[in-house]
Design an enzyme around this catalytic site. Structure first.
Site, PDB file in Angstrom:
ATOM      1  N   GLN A 108       3.167  10.086   0.710  1.00  0.00           N
ATOM      2  CA  GLN A 108       4.324   9.255   0.551  1.00  0.00           C
ATOM      3  C   GLN A 108       5.344   9.514  -0.542  1.00  0.00           C
ATOM      4  O   GLN A 108       6.379   9.346  -0.441  1.00  0.00           O
ATOM      5  CB  GLN A 108       4.244   7.778   0.911  1.00  0.00           C
ATOM      6  CG  GLN A 108       3.740   7.475   2.177  1.00  0.00           C
ATOM      7  CD  GLN A 108       3.386   6.038   2.343  1.00  0.00           C
ATOM      8  OE1 GLN A 108       2.474   5.342   1.911  1.00  0.00           O
ATOM      9  NE2 GLN A 108       4.539   5.333   2.904  1.00  0.00           N
ATOM     10  N   HIS A 155      -1.917   7.988   6.816  1.00  0.00           N
ATOM     11  CA  HIS A 155      -1.027   8.943   5.914  1.00  0.00           C
ATOM     12  C   HIS A 155      -1.754  10.323   5.623  1.00  0.00           C
ATOM     13  O   HIS A 155      -1.136  11.122   5.424  1.00  0.00           O
ATOM     14  CB  HIS A 155      -0.457   8.092   4.778  1.00  0.00           C
ATOM     15  CG  HIS A 155       0.896   7.172   5.107  1.00  0.00           C
ATOM     16  ND1 HIS A 155       1.933   7.589   5.879  1.00  0.00           N
ATOM     17  CD2 HIS A 155       0.896   5.852   5.204  1.00  0.00           C
ATOM     18  CE1 HIS A 155       2.877   6.616   5.744  1.00  0.00           C
ATOM     19  NE2 HIS A 155       2.057   5.601   5.369  1.00  0.00           N
ATOM     20  N   CYS A 167       6.128   0.197   7.529  1.00  0.00           N
ATOM     21  CA  CYS A 167       5.895   1.400   6.358  1.00  0.00           C
ATOM     22  C   CYS A 167       7.035   1.513   5.575  1.00  0.00           C
ATOM     23  O   CYS A 167       8.264   1.801   6.089  1.00  0.00           O
ATOM     24  CB  CYS A 167       5.406   2.481   7.506  1.00  0.00           C
ATOM     25  SG  CYS A 167       5.149   4.094   6.377  1.00  0.00           S
ATOM     26  N   LEU A 168       6.822   1.862   4.484  1.00  0.00           N
ATOM     27  CA  LEU A 168       7.718   2.279   3.695  1.00  0.00           C
ATOM     28  C   LEU A 168       8.422   3.428   3.531  1.00  0.00           C
ATOM     29  O   LEU A 168       9.833   4.012   3.137  1.00  0.00           O
ATOM     30  CB  LEU A 168       7.210   2.239   2.168  1.00  0.00           C
ATOM     31  CG  LEU A 168       6.422   0.903   1.398  1.00  0.00           C
ATOM     32  CD1 LEU A 168       5.969   1.084   0.253  1.00  0.00           C
ATOM     33  CD2 LEU A 168       7.490  -0.025   1.422  1.00  0.00           C
ATOM     34  N   GLY A 226       0.919  -1.284  -0.066  1.00  0.00           N
ATOM     35  CA  GLY A 226       0.082  -0.016   0.090  1.00  0.00           C
ATOM     36  C   GLY A 226       0.855   1.156  -0.013  1.00  0.00           C
ATOM     37  O   GLY A 226       2.152   1.208   0.596  1.00  0.00           O
ATOM     38  N   GLU A 266      -3.095   3.285   5.567  1.00  0.00           N
ATOM     39  CA  GLU A 266      -2.934   4.474   4.382  1.00  0.00           C
ATOM     40  C   GLU A 266      -3.871   5.705   4.848  1.00  0.00           C
ATOM     41  O   GLU A 266      -3.479   6.818   4.478  1.00  0.00           O
ATOM     42  CB  GLU A 266      -3.296   3.789   3.218  1.00  0.00           C
ATOM     43  CG  GLU A 266      -2.636   2.492   2.668  1.00  0.00           C
ATOM     44  CD  GLU A 266      -1.226   2.716   2.695  1.00  0.00           C
ATOM     45  OE1 GLU A 266      -0.568   3.881   2.704  1.00  0.00           O
ATOM     46  OE2 GLU A 266      -0.345   1.918   2.914  1.00  0.00           O
TER      47      GLU A 266
HETATM   48 ZN    ZN Z   1       3.152   3.856   5.600  1.00  0.00          ZN
END
Ligand code: ZN
Length: 192
Positions: free
Chosen positions: A96, A181, A135-136, A91, A178
Protein backbone atom coordinates in the site's frame (compact mmCIF):
# COMPACT_ATOMS: atom_id res chain seq x y z
CA UNK A 1 -7.44 -1.65 6.97
CA UNK A 2 -9.40 1.43 7.75
CA UNK A 3 -10.44 2.02 11.32
CA UNK A 4 -13.83 2.93 12.57
CA UNK A 5 -14.42 6.27 14.18
CA UNK A 6 -17.36 8.41 15.28
CA UNK A 7 -18.78 10.57 12.54
CA UNK A 8 -17.66 13.79 14.19
CA UNK A 9 -14.08 12.59 14.16
CA UNK A 10 -13.94 11.90 10.46
CA UNK A 11 -11.09 14.06 9.18
CA UNK A 12 -12.22 16.77 6.81
CA UNK A 13 -9.89 15.54 4.10
CA UNK A 14 -11.67 12.21 3.88
CA UNK A 15 -14.68 12.10 1.59
CA UNK A 16 -18.00 11.44 3.27
CA UNK A 17 -18.42 7.78 3.97
CA UNK A 18 -20.46 5.90 1.48
CA UNK A 19 -21.64 2.41 2.04
CA UNK A 20 -22.31 0.26 -0.93
CA UNK A 21 -23.18 -3.30 -1.55
CA UNK A 22 -22.55 -4.87 -4.88
CA UNK A 23 -24.44 -7.88 -6.09
CA UNK A 24 -21.72 -8.96 -8.45
CA UNK A 25 -18.05 -8.47 -9.01
CA UNK A 26 -18.48 -5.59 -11.36
CA UNK A 27 -15.92 -2.87 -10.87
CA UNK A 28 -17.02 -0.60 -8.04
CA UNK A 29 -17.10 3.14 -8.29
CA UNK A 30 -13.79 4.11 -6.57
CA UNK A 31 -11.94 4.31 -9.90
CA UNK A 32 -14.05 7.28 -10.82
CA UNK A 33 -13.27 8.99 -7.52
CA UNK A 34 -9.55 9.45 -7.91
CA UNK A 35 -9.77 13.18 -7.32
CA UNK A 36 -11.11 12.86 -3.77
CA UNK A 37 -8.59 10.24 -2.55
CA UNK A 38 -5.68 12.42 -3.61
CA UNK A 39 -6.31 14.61 -0.57
CA UNK A 40 -5.52 11.81 1.88
CA UNK A 41 -2.60 10.65 -0.23
CA UNK A 42 -1.17 14.15 -0.27
CA UNK A 43 -1.43 14.42 3.51
CA UNK A 44 0.21 11.04 4.00
CA UNK A 45 3.01 11.98 1.66
CA UNK A 46 3.96 14.83 3.96
CA UNK A 47 5.47 12.13 6.16
CA UNK A 48 7.30 10.60 3.22
CA UNK A 49 5.17 7.54 2.59
CA UNK A 50 2.28 7.86 0.20
CA UNK A 51 -0.66 5.50 0.26
CA UNK A 52 -1.18 3.87 -3.13
CA UNK A 53 -4.77 3.96 -4.28
CA UNK A 54 -7.17 1.68 -6.09
CA UNK A 55 -5.99 1.35 -9.69
CA UNK A 56 -2.27 1.36 -8.84
CA UNK A 57 -0.70 -1.85 -10.25
CA UNK A 58 1.37 -2.39 -7.10
CA UNK A 59 -1.85 -3.24 -5.27
CA UNK A 60 -2.44 -6.13 -7.67
CA UNK A 61 1.00 -7.72 -7.41
CA UNK A 62 2.16 -10.47 -5.09
CA UNK A 63 4.75 -9.30 -2.58
CA UNK A 64 8.03 -11.11 -1.93
CA UNK A 65 9.18 -12.56 1.37
CA UNK A 66 11.39 -10.38 3.54
CA UNK A 67 14.79 -12.07 3.50
CA UNK A 68 16.83 -9.57 5.47
CA UNK A 69 15.72 -7.47 8.42
CA UNK A 70 17.83 -4.35 8.48
CA UNK A 71 17.50 -0.66 9.21
CA UNK A 72 15.64 -0.03 5.99
CA UNK A 73 12.87 -2.42 7.05
CA UNK A 74 12.60 -0.71 10.44
CA UNK A 75 12.44 2.71 8.78
CA UNK A 76 9.83 1.46 6.36
CA UNK A 77 7.69 0.28 9.28
CA UNK A 78 8.13 3.61 11.09
CA UNK A 79 6.94 5.44 8.00
CA UNK A 80 4.04 3.06 7.57
CA UNK A 81 2.90 3.62 11.17
CA UNK A 82 3.04 7.40 10.69
CA UNK A 83 1.07 7.16 7.47
CA UNK A 84 -1.45 4.75 8.94
CA UNK A 85 -2.12 7.00 11.94
CA UNK A 86 -2.49 10.06 9.70
CA UNK A 87 -5.10 8.19 7.67
CA UNK A 88 -6.93 6.88 10.78
CA UNK A 89 -6.19 3.31 9.81
CA UNK A 90 -5.67 0.25 11.98
CA UNK A 91 -3.63 -1.79 9.52
CA UNK A 92 -1.35 -1.06 6.56
CA UNK A 93 0.50 -3.47 4.28
CA UNK A 94 3.79 -2.64 2.53
CA UNK A 95 2.34 -2.83 -1.01
CA UNK A 96 0.00 0.00 0.00
CA UNK A 97 3.04 2.26 0.16
CA UNK A 98 4.52 0.83 -3.02
CA UNK A 99 6.85 -1.73 -1.43
CA UNK A 100 6.47 -5.32 -2.61
CA UNK A 101 7.49 -6.96 0.66
CA UNK A 102 5.45 -9.32 2.79
CA UNK A 103 4.93 -7.27 5.93
CA UNK A 104 2.21 -5.25 7.55
CA UNK A 105 1.82 -2.95 10.54
CA UNK A 106 -1.22 -2.63 12.75
CA UNK A 107 -2.49 -0.78 15.78
CA UNK A 108 -5.92 -1.34 17.22
CA UNK A 109 -5.81 -0.40 20.91
CA UNK A 110 -8.98 -2.18 21.98
CA UNK A 111 -8.08 -5.58 20.59
CA UNK A 112 -4.53 -6.33 19.51
CA UNK A 113 -2.44 -3.25 20.23
CA UNK A 114 0.48 -2.28 18.01
CA UNK A 115 2.69 -4.60 16.06
CA UNK A 116 4.53 -5.59 12.91
CA UNK A 117 4.37 -9.00 11.23
CA UNK A 118 6.75 -10.07 8.50
CA UNK A 119 6.19 -13.02 6.16
CA UNK A 120 2.81 -13.91 7.67
CA UNK A 121 1.35 -17.31 6.83
CA UNK A 122 -2.22 -18.21 7.67
CA UNK A 123 -2.16 -21.56 9.44
CA UNK A 124 -5.81 -22.05 10.22
CA UNK A 125 -9.19 -20.36 10.16
CA UNK A 126 -12.73 -21.13 11.14
CA UNK A 127 -16.14 -19.61 11.61
CA UNK A 128 -17.71 -16.92 9.48
CA UNK A 129 -18.33 -13.28 10.25
CA UNK A 130 -19.96 -10.56 8.20
CA UNK A 131 -18.41 -7.16 8.92
CA UNK A 132 -18.30 -3.76 7.29
CA UNK A 133 -14.78 -3.39 6.01
CA UNK A 134 -12.90 -0.44 4.55
CA UNK A 135 -9.45 0.02 3.06
CA UNK A 136 -7.07 2.99 3.09
CA UNK A 137 -6.36 2.32 -0.58
CA UNK A 138 -10.06 2.61 -1.41
CA UNK A 139 -10.89 5.66 0.72
CA UNK A 140 -14.47 6.61 1.36
CA UNK A 141 -15.98 3.19 0.76
CA UNK A 142 -16.89 0.22 2.89
CA UNK A 143 -18.61 -3.06 2.24
CA UNK A 144 -20.14 -5.89 4.20
CA UNK A 145 -17.71 -8.74 3.65
CA UNK A 146 -17.85 -12.26 5.00
CA UNK A 147 -14.61 -13.83 6.19
CA UNK A 148 -13.60 -16.44 8.76
CA UNK A 149 -14.07 -15.15 12.31
CA UNK A 150 -10.93 -16.72 13.73
CA UNK A 151 -7.48 -17.24 12.30
CA UNK A 152 -4.10 -18.51 13.39
CA UNK A 153 -0.97 -17.33 11.68
CA UNK A 154 2.77 -17.58 11.94
CA UNK A 155 5.37 -15.03 10.93
CA UNK A 156 8.37 -13.17 12.25
CA UNK A 157 8.74 -9.91 14.13
CA UNK A 158 11.16 -7.05 13.53
CA UNK A 159 13.77 -8.79 15.68
CA UNK A 160 13.64 -11.88 13.50
CA UNK A 161 11.84 -13.95 16.11
CA UNK A 162 9.18 -16.39 15.02
CA UNK A 163 5.74 -15.42 16.24
CA UNK A 164 2.42 -17.18 16.22
CA UNK A 165 -0.83 -15.31 16.60
CA UNK A 166 -4.34 -16.51 17.30
CA UNK A 167 -6.91 -13.85 16.59
CA UNK A 168 -10.64 -13.44 16.37
CA UNK A 169 -13.16 -10.78 15.36
CA UNK A 170 -11.59 -7.44 14.42
CA UNK A 171 -7.96 -8.54 14.73
CA UNK A 172 -8.62 -11.65 12.65
CA UNK A 173 -10.35 -9.47 10.09
CA UNK A 174 -7.40 -7.08 10.00
CA UNK A 175 -4.92 -9.93 9.51
CA UNK A 176 -6.87 -11.40 6.61
CA UNK A 177 -7.28 -7.99 5.00
CA UNK A 178 -3.56 -7.23 5.19
CA UNK A 179 -2.47 -10.67 3.98
CA UNK A 180 -4.78 -10.17 1.01
CA UNK A 181 -2.77 -7.03 0.21
CA UNK A 182 0.44 -9.09 0.22
CA UNK A 183 -1.15 -11.38 -2.35
CA UNK A 184 -2.36 -8.52 -4.52
CA UNK A 185 -5.99 -8.93 -3.52
CA UNK A 186 -8.22 -5.96 -2.72
CA UNK A 187 -11.35 -6.15 -0.63
CA UNK A 188 -13.46 -5.42 -3.71
CA UNK A 189 -12.60 -8.97 -4.80
CA UNK A 190 -14.16 -10.35 -1.62
CA UNK A 191 -17.62 -9.08 -2.48
CA UNK A 192 -20.29 -11.54 -3.41
ZN1 ZN B 1 -6.54 -2.34 2.73
Amino acid sequence: MRGRYPTDEIPRWLPARRSARFAGRSAPAPVARRRAPSASAALASLEGVEIRLFGDPVLRSKAAEVTQIDGSVARLCDGMFTTMYAARGIGLAAPQVGVRKRLFVYDEPETCGRGVILNPVLADSDGTWMFEEGCLSVPGYSWQIERPRRVALSGIDLNGNEVTVEADDLFARLIQHEIDHLDGVLLTERLD
